[in-house]
Enzyme design. Structure first.
Site, PDB file in Angstrom:
ATOM      1  N   ARG A  16       0.797  -1.144  -0.065  1.00 31.97           N
ATOM      2  CA  ARG A  16       0.053  -0.051  -0.089  1.00 31.97           C
ATOM      3  C   ARG A  16       0.750   1.210   0.116  1.00 31.97           C
ATOM      4  O   ARG A  16       1.572   1.326   1.070  1.00 31.97           O
ATOM      5  CB  ARG A  16      -0.964  -0.047   0.976  1.00 31.97           C
ATOM      6  CG  ARG A  16      -1.847   1.225   1.223  1.00 31.97           C
ATOM      7  CD  ARG A  16      -2.509   1.111   2.769  1.00 31.97           C
ATOM      8  NE  ARG A  16      -3.495  -0.039   2.739  1.00 31.97           N
ATOM      9  CZ  ARG A  16      -3.940  -0.682   3.886  1.00 31.97           C
ATOM     10  NH1 ARG A  16      -3.929  -0.059   4.935  1.00 31.97           N
ATOM     11  NH2 ARG A  16      -4.599  -1.720   3.827  1.00 31.97           N
ATOM     12  N   HIS A  63       1.327  -2.522   5.579  1.00 30.61           N
ATOM     13  CA  HIS A  63       1.136  -2.698   4.222  1.00 30.61           C
ATOM     14  C   HIS A  63       2.234  -2.097   3.183  1.00 30.61           C
ATOM     15  O   HIS A  63       2.758  -2.464   2.415  1.00 30.61           O
ATOM     16  CB  HIS A  63      -0.368  -2.430   3.794  1.00 30.61           C
ATOM     17  CG  HIS A  63      -1.452  -3.231   4.027  1.00 30.61           C
ATOM     18  ND1 HIS A  63      -1.593  -4.438   3.459  1.00 30.61           N
ATOM     19  CD2 HIS A  63      -2.248  -3.232   4.998  1.00 30.61           C
ATOM     20  CE1 HIS A  63      -2.635  -4.963   3.941  1.00 30.61           C
ATOM     21  NE2 HIS A  63      -3.009  -4.336   4.996  1.00 30.61           N
ATOM     22  N   ASP A 115      -4.059  -8.630   2.697  1.00 32.24           N
ATOM     23  CA  ASP A 115      -5.322  -8.776   3.287  1.00 32.24           C
ATOM     24  C   ASP A 115      -5.913  -9.816   2.359  1.00 32.24           C
ATOM     25  O   ASP A 115      -5.836  -9.775   1.196  1.00 32.24           O
ATOM     26  CB  ASP A 115      -6.345  -7.704   2.955  1.00 32.24           C
ATOM     27  CG  ASP A 115      -5.828  -6.464   3.927  1.00 32.24           C
ATOM     28  OD1 ASP A 115      -4.913  -6.683   5.123  1.00 32.24           O
ATOM     29  OD2 ASP A 115      -6.047  -5.436   3.860  1.00 32.24           O
ATOM     30  N   GLU A 129      -8.251  -7.680  12.958  1.00 28.58           N
ATOM     31  CA  GLU A 129      -8.617  -7.972  11.644  1.00 28.58           C
ATOM     32  C   GLU A 129      -8.212  -9.388  11.312  1.00 28.58           C
ATOM     33  O   GLU A 129      -7.239  -9.886  10.898  1.00 28.58           O
ATOM     34  CB  GLU A 129      -8.032  -6.936  10.637  1.00 28.58           C
ATOM     35  CG  GLU A 129      -8.217  -5.622  11.056  1.00 28.58           C
ATOM     36  CD  GLU A 129      -7.676  -4.472  10.102  1.00 28.58           C
ATOM     37  OE1 GLU A 129      -7.860  -3.471  10.032  1.00 28.58           O
ATOM     38  OE2 GLU A 129      -6.272  -4.791   9.438  1.00 28.58           O
TER      39      GLU A 129
END
Length: 202
Positions: free
Chosen positions: A71, A116, A123, A181
């Site tokens: 990311r 990330h 994910d 998560e």
């Protein structure tokens, strides 16, 4: 592409992906800065570990569906800016029904310095190889709510079992889970533990 990084699908055949932040289907409600293509990028080390995870998943009758990998920092900055904007209600019911935008950071669902961005976090979820149907997990990607925690009590036995399968698969491939998560895993021996990159995904 930066040295040491690759498109995951180039190195790990047999994966499915849907790069959520390159689409309108994410908690900001639109494509995010830095995601110019619907591809998943990661370090070469991440790709090698995902190959192992893919094989382990297949032995249990599952495939892997990836939602995010590397990311860019500019995407994280975009998240921060978005959190300061007035609430429009478009994505709140699906992604953060019980908290306000700024609470995402305080509650640990979004980070100002994301794992990330180091390139070795992913994910993902499982799908059933015979049918292609997603495995029941008790909540979708980026549902920022306690039900997404690994220890959530209010999920079904099947959902808990599927989360356990994913955790076992990823642990066996060298990944560490993130407690808040169920879909978020970081390579334990990541090659860039202190570097936050900002090249776009093109």
């Amino acid at each position: 592409m930066r040295d040491g990084f690759a498109y995951v699908d180039d190195l790990v055949p047999g994966l499915r992906w849907d790069a959520k932040y390159a689409t309108w289907d994410n908690f900001t409600g639109k494509p995010v800065d830095g995601y110019l293509a619907n591809r998943i990028v990661g370090t070469v080390a991440l790709c090698a570990a995902l190959e192992s995870a893919r094989d382990r998943a297949a032995s249990l009758g599952f495939g892997l569906l990836l939602w995010d990998g590397y990311r860019p920092q500019r995407a994280v900055d975009n998240f921060l800016l978005w959190s300061t904007l007035p609430e429009d209600g478009r994505t709140k019911p699906r992604h953060y029904p019980n908290i306000d935008r700024p609470d995402m950071f305080e509650n640990g669902y979004v980070a100002t310095r994301s794992a990330h961005t180091r390139g070795s976090t992913v994910d993902l979820t499982l799908y059933h190889l015979p049918t292609g149907e997603l495995a029941a997990m008790g909540g979708h990607h980026d549902l920022m709510d306690p039900i997404s925690h690994h220890t959530a009590p209010d999920i079904t036995h099947l959902e808990a079992t599927n989360r356990h399968h994913l955790r076992t698969i990823m642990h066996s491939a060298g990944f560490t889970p993130y407690a808040f998560e169920w879909w978020h895993y970081t390579l334990t021996d990541e090659p860039h533990p202190n570097t936050y990159f900002d090249f776009p995904i093109t």
